[in-house]
Scaffold this motif. Structure first.
Motif, PDB file in Angstrom:
ATOM      1  N   SER A  90       0.859  -1.176   0.000  1.00 15.71           N
ATOM      2  CA  SER A  90       0.000   0.000   0.000  1.00 15.71           C
ATOM      3  C   SER A  90       0.894   1.225   0.000  1.00 15.71           C
ATOM      4  O   SER A  90       2.020   1.181   0.504  1.00 15.71           O
ATOM      5  CB  SER A  90      -0.885   0.034   1.253  1.00 15.71           C
ATOM      6  OG  SER A  90      -1.711  -1.101   1.332  1.00 15.71           O
ATOM      7  N   SER A  91       0.397   2.313  -0.551  1.00 16.89           N
ATOM      8  CA  SER A  91       1.129   3.576  -0.459  1.00 16.89           C
ATOM      9  C   SER A  91       0.141   4.656  -0.073  1.00 16.89           C
ATOM     10  O   SER A  91      -1.015   4.608  -0.467  1.00 16.89           O
ATOM     11  CB  SER A  91       1.814   3.923  -1.781  1.00 16.89           C
ATOM     12  OG  SER A  91       0.878   4.228  -2.781  1.00 16.89           O
ATOM     13  N   GLY A  92       0.601   5.569   0.743  1.00 21.28           N
ATOM     14  CA  GLY A  92      -0.344   6.603   1.083  1.00 21.28           C
ATOM     15  C   GLY A  92      -0.033   7.552   2.198  1.00 21.28           C
ATOM     16  O   GLY A  92      -0.358   8.734   2.072  1.00 21.28           O
ATOM     17  N   PRO A  93       0.548   7.118   3.303  1.00 18.37           N
ATOM     18  CA  PRO A  93       0.721   8.100   4.377  1.00 18.37           C
ATOM     19  C   PRO A  93       1.493   9.320   3.886  1.00 18.37           C
ATOM     20  O   PRO A  93       2.537   9.180   3.244  1.00 18.37           O
ATOM     21  CB  PRO A  93       1.511   7.341   5.442  1.00 18.37           C
ATOM     22  CG  PRO A  93       1.224   5.901   5.172  1.00 18.37           C
ATOM     23  CD  PRO A  93       1.043   5.803   3.689  1.00 18.37           C
ATOM     24  N   LEU A  94       0.953  10.480   4.157  1.00 18.62           N
ATOM     25  CA  LEU A  94       1.605  11.726   3.751  1.00 18.62           C
ATOM     26  C   LEU A  94       2.383  12.294   4.928  1.00 18.62           C
ATOM     27  O   LEU A  94       2.205  13.439   5.340  1.00 18.62           O
ATOM     28  CB  LEU A  94       0.568  12.723   3.219  1.00 18.62           C
ATOM     29  CG  LEU A  94      -0.123  12.272   1.930  1.00 18.62           C
ATOM     30  CD1 LEU A  94      -1.190  13.267   1.517  1.00 18.62           C
ATOM     31  CD2 LEU A  94       0.884  12.054   0.810  1.00 18.62           C
ATOM     32  N   ASP A  95       3.244  11.436   5.469  1.00 16.30           N
ATOM     33  CA  ASP A  95       4.152  11.800   6.551  1.00 16.30           C
ATOM     34  C   ASP A  95       5.229  10.714   6.574  1.00 16.30           C
ATOM     35  O   ASP A  95       5.123   9.713   5.867  1.00 16.30           O
ATOM     36  CB  ASP A  95       3.415  11.897   7.898  1.00 16.30           C
ATOM     37  CG  ASP A  95       2.733  10.609   8.320  1.00 16.30           C
ATOM     38  OD1 ASP A  95       3.265   9.509   8.047  1.00 16.30           O
ATOM     39  OD2 ASP A  95       1.666  10.696   8.946  1.00 16.30           O
ATOM     40  N   GLU A 100       9.369   4.968   9.401  1.00 18.57           N
ATOM     41  CA  GLU A 100       9.781   4.906  10.809  1.00 18.57           C
ATOM     42  C   GLU A 100       9.294   3.661  11.537  1.00 18.57           C
ATOM     43  O   GLU A 100       9.894   3.236  12.513  1.00 18.57           O
ATOM     44  CB  GLU A 100       9.262   6.147  11.542  1.00 18.57           C
ATOM     45  CG  GLU A 100       9.844   7.435  10.996  1.00 18.57           C
ATOM     46  CD  GLU A 100       9.144   8.683  11.522  1.00 18.57           C
ATOM     47  OE1 GLU A 100       9.651   9.776  11.252  1.00 18.57           O
ATOM     48  OE2 GLU A 100       8.093   8.563  12.184  1.00 18.57           O
ATOM     49  N   ARG A 101       8.191   3.078  11.055  1.00 21.43           N
ATOM     50  CA  ARG A 101       7.637   1.909  11.737  1.00 21.43           C
ATOM     51  C   ARG A 101       6.777   1.128  10.759  1.00 21.43           C
ATOM     52  O   ARG A 101       6.368   1.641   9.721  1.00 21.43           O
ATOM     53  CB  ARG A 101       6.805   2.321  12.947  1.00 21.43           C
ATOM     54  CG  ARG A 101       5.617   3.210  12.610  1.00 21.43           C
ATOM     55  CD  ARG A 101       4.815   3.619  13.846  1.00 21.43           C
ATOM     56  NE  ARG A 101       3.889   4.684  13.579  1.00 21.43           N
ATOM     57  CZ  ARG A 101       2.728   4.555  12.950  1.00 21.43           C
ATOM     58  NH1 ARG A 101       2.336   3.384  12.532  1.00 21.43           N
ATOM     59  NH2 ARG A 101       1.937   5.593  12.763  1.00 21.43           N
ATOM     60  N   GLU A 102       6.517  -0.116  11.119  1.00 20.70           N
ATOM     61  CA  GLU A 102       5.643  -0.943  10.296  1.00 20.70           C
ATOM     62  C   GLU A 102       4.202  -0.483  10.502  1.00 20.70           C
ATOM     63  O   GLU A 102       3.733  -0.345  11.633  1.00 20.70           O
ATOM     64  CB  GLU A 102       5.788  -2.405  10.701  1.00 20.70           C
ATOM     65  CG  GLU A 102       5.003  -3.341   9.825  1.00 20.70           C
ATOM     66  CD  GLU A 102       5.212  -4.794  10.192  1.00 20.70           C
ATOM     67  OE1 GLU A 102       4.238  -5.548  10.107  1.00 20.70           O
ATOM     68  OE2 GLU A 102       6.339  -5.153  10.583  1.00 20.70           O
ATOM     69  N   ILE A 103       3.520  -0.247   9.416  1.00 19.11           N
ATOM     70  CA  ILE A 103       2.114   0.155   9.468  1.00 19.11           C
ATOM     71  C   ILE A 103       1.283  -1.025   8.982  1.00 19.11           C
ATOM     72  O   ILE A 103       1.470  -1.502   7.859  1.00 19.11           O
ATOM     73  CB  ILE A 103       1.856   1.398   8.599  1.00 19.11           C
ATOM     74  CG1 ILE A 103       2.669   2.581   9.123  1.00 19.11           C
ATOM     75  CG2 ILE A 103       0.366   1.712   8.546  1.00 19.11           C
ATOM     76  CD1 ILE A 103       2.576   3.826   8.280  1.00 19.11           C
ATOM     77  N   ILE A 122       3.272  -4.548   2.969  1.00 20.31           N
ATOM     78  CA  ILE A 122       4.007  -3.416   3.508  1.00 20.31           C
ATOM     79  C   ILE A 122       3.307  -2.137   3.081  1.00 20.31           C
ATOM     80  O   ILE A 122       2.694  -2.082   2.010  1.00 20.31           O
ATOM     81  CB  ILE A 122       5.483  -3.432   3.045  1.00 20.31           C
ATOM     82  CG1 ILE A 122       6.318  -2.412   3.830  1.00 20.31           C
ATOM     83  CG2 ILE A 122       5.580  -3.204   1.541  1.00 20.31           C
ATOM     84  CD1 ILE A 122       7.819  -2.572   3.644  1.00 20.31           C
ATOM     85  N   THR A 123       3.380  -1.135   3.937  1.00 16.99           N
ATOM     86  CA  THR A 123       2.856   0.182   3.600  1.00 16.99           C
ATOM     87  C   THR A 123       4.028   1.128   3.406  1.00 16.99           C
ATOM     88  O   THR A 123       4.896   1.249   4.279  1.00 16.99           O
ATOM     89  CB  THR A 123       1.938   0.722   4.713  1.00 16.99           C
ATOM     90  OG1 THR A 123       0.831  -0.172   4.875  1.00 16.99           O
ATOM     91  CG2 THR A 123       1.416   2.112   4.382  1.00 16.99           C
ATOM     92  N   PHE A 124       4.059   1.781   2.247  1.00 17.03           N
ATOM     93  CA  PHE A 124       5.075   2.783   1.932  1.00 17.03           C
ATOM     94  C   PHE A 124       4.447   4.165   2.032  1.00 17.03           C
ATOM     95  O   PHE A 124       3.236   4.324   1.866  1.00 17.03           O
ATOM     96  CB  PHE A 124       5.602   2.603   0.504  1.00 17.03           C
ATOM     97  CG  PHE A 124       6.279   1.286   0.263  1.00 17.03           C
ATOM     98  CD1 PHE A 124       7.432   0.932   0.959  1.00 17.03           C
ATOM     99  CD2 PHE A 124       5.786   0.395  -0.676  1.00 17.03           C
ATOM    100  CE1 PHE A 124       8.063  -0.278   0.731  1.00 17.03           C
ATOM    101  CE2 PHE A 124       6.408  -0.817  -0.917  1.00 17.03           C
ATOM    102  CZ  PHE A 124       7.555  -1.156  -0.208  1.00 17.03           C
ATOM    103  N   ASP A 151      10.090   6.229   0.459  1.00 24.28           N
ATOM    104  CA  ASP A 151      11.464   5.888   0.843  1.00 24.28           C
ATOM    105  C   ASP A 151      11.932   4.809  -0.124  1.00 24.28           C
ATOM    106  O   ASP A 151      11.641   3.626   0.071  1.00 24.28           O
ATOM    107  CB  ASP A 151      11.478   5.396   2.297  1.00 24.28           C
ATOM    108  CG  ASP A 151      12.847   5.002   2.793  1.00 24.28           C
ATOM    109  OD1 ASP A 151      13.756   4.762   1.962  1.00 24.28           O
ATOM    110  OD2 ASP A 151      13.012   4.917   4.021  1.00 24.28           O
ATOM    111  N   PHE A 152      12.653   5.223  -1.174  1.00 26.34           N
ATOM    112  CA  PHE A 152      13.033   4.267  -2.205  1.00 26.34           C
ATOM    113  C   PHE A 152      14.075   3.265  -1.721  1.00 26.34           C
ATOM    114  O   PHE A 152      14.176   2.168  -2.272  1.00 26.34           O
ATOM    115  CB  PHE A 152      13.448   4.983  -3.493  1.00 26.34           C
ATOM    116  CG  PHE A 152      12.247   5.458  -4.270  1.00 26.34           C
ATOM    117  CD1 PHE A 152      11.578   4.597  -5.129  1.00 26.34           C
ATOM    118  CD2 PHE A 152      11.754   6.736  -4.104  1.00 26.34           C
ATOM    119  CE1 PHE A 152      10.449   5.010  -5.816  1.00 26.34           C
ATOM    120  CE2 PHE A 152      10.631   7.167  -4.788  1.00 26.34           C
ATOM    121  CZ  PHE A 152       9.967   6.297  -5.652  1.00 26.34           C
TER     122      PHE A 152
END
Length: 176
Positions: A90-95, A100-103, A122-124, A151-152
């Protein structure tokens, strides 16, 4: 199949292009590691995946939900996906939280992962910039909450683990 390149489908659902760019990067990493990849929009992917040894399915998160094309592909191709290893992202958090941690996956994606017996999720971080269309997207950017939080390095590392796993499962001779 010991000397044949493993074939991997990478399908994505993306509204503004950020998730597509992540999928393309995953494809590049897998290609470099000796996999033959096909990267395509989830809405254009076939439901018969017999040509592939593995699959990666990704979707952008919008209001806590996966992009509808990724959800539809997961449902339409469920039988075929269950016959091969599949990874989800998944991709999406705008922070920076995803670096920094597993979502954990959102509820709908968790259900899909369970139904497909996915190898992992994994969430990127996501990206939203001034070129985004739509009233809500523009409001987010104007409020100062836009930016590129992908974070590539993290994406590369995750893709390399997939490449190693696929190579081990298929007996491919090239490693990462």
């Amino acid at each position: 199949m010991a000397n044949q390149e493993p074939r991997v489908l990478i399908a994505y659902g993306s509204k503004y292009g950020s998730t597509k760019e992540i999928a393309v990067h995953i494809g590049e990493v897998l290609n470099k590691a000796g996999c033959a990849t096909t990267v395509c929009p989830a809405g254009e992917a076939a439901t018969d995946l017999s040509a592939y040894d593995a699959a990666v399915l990704g979707g952008g998160l919008y209001a806590g939900r996966w992009h509808r094309d990724a959800v539809r592909l997961a449902h339409r191709a469920r039988r075929s996906l269950r016959k091969r290893p599949v990874w989800l992202f998944s991709s999406g958090p705008l922070d920076p939280s995803a670096s920094e941690r597993e979502i954990p996956p959102v509820r709908g994606v968790r259900r899909i992962a369970d139904r497909l017996d996915a190898e992992g999720h994994i969430t990127f971080g996501g990206r939203l910039d001034e070129s985004a269309r739509g009233r809500i997207a523009r409001m987010i950017v104007k409020s100062g909450k836009g930016g590129d939080f992908r974070d590539f390095g993290q994406i590369t590392g995750w893709a390399q683990t997939i490449a190693r796993d696929v190579a081990a499962r298929t007996g491919a001779s090239r490693g990462t």
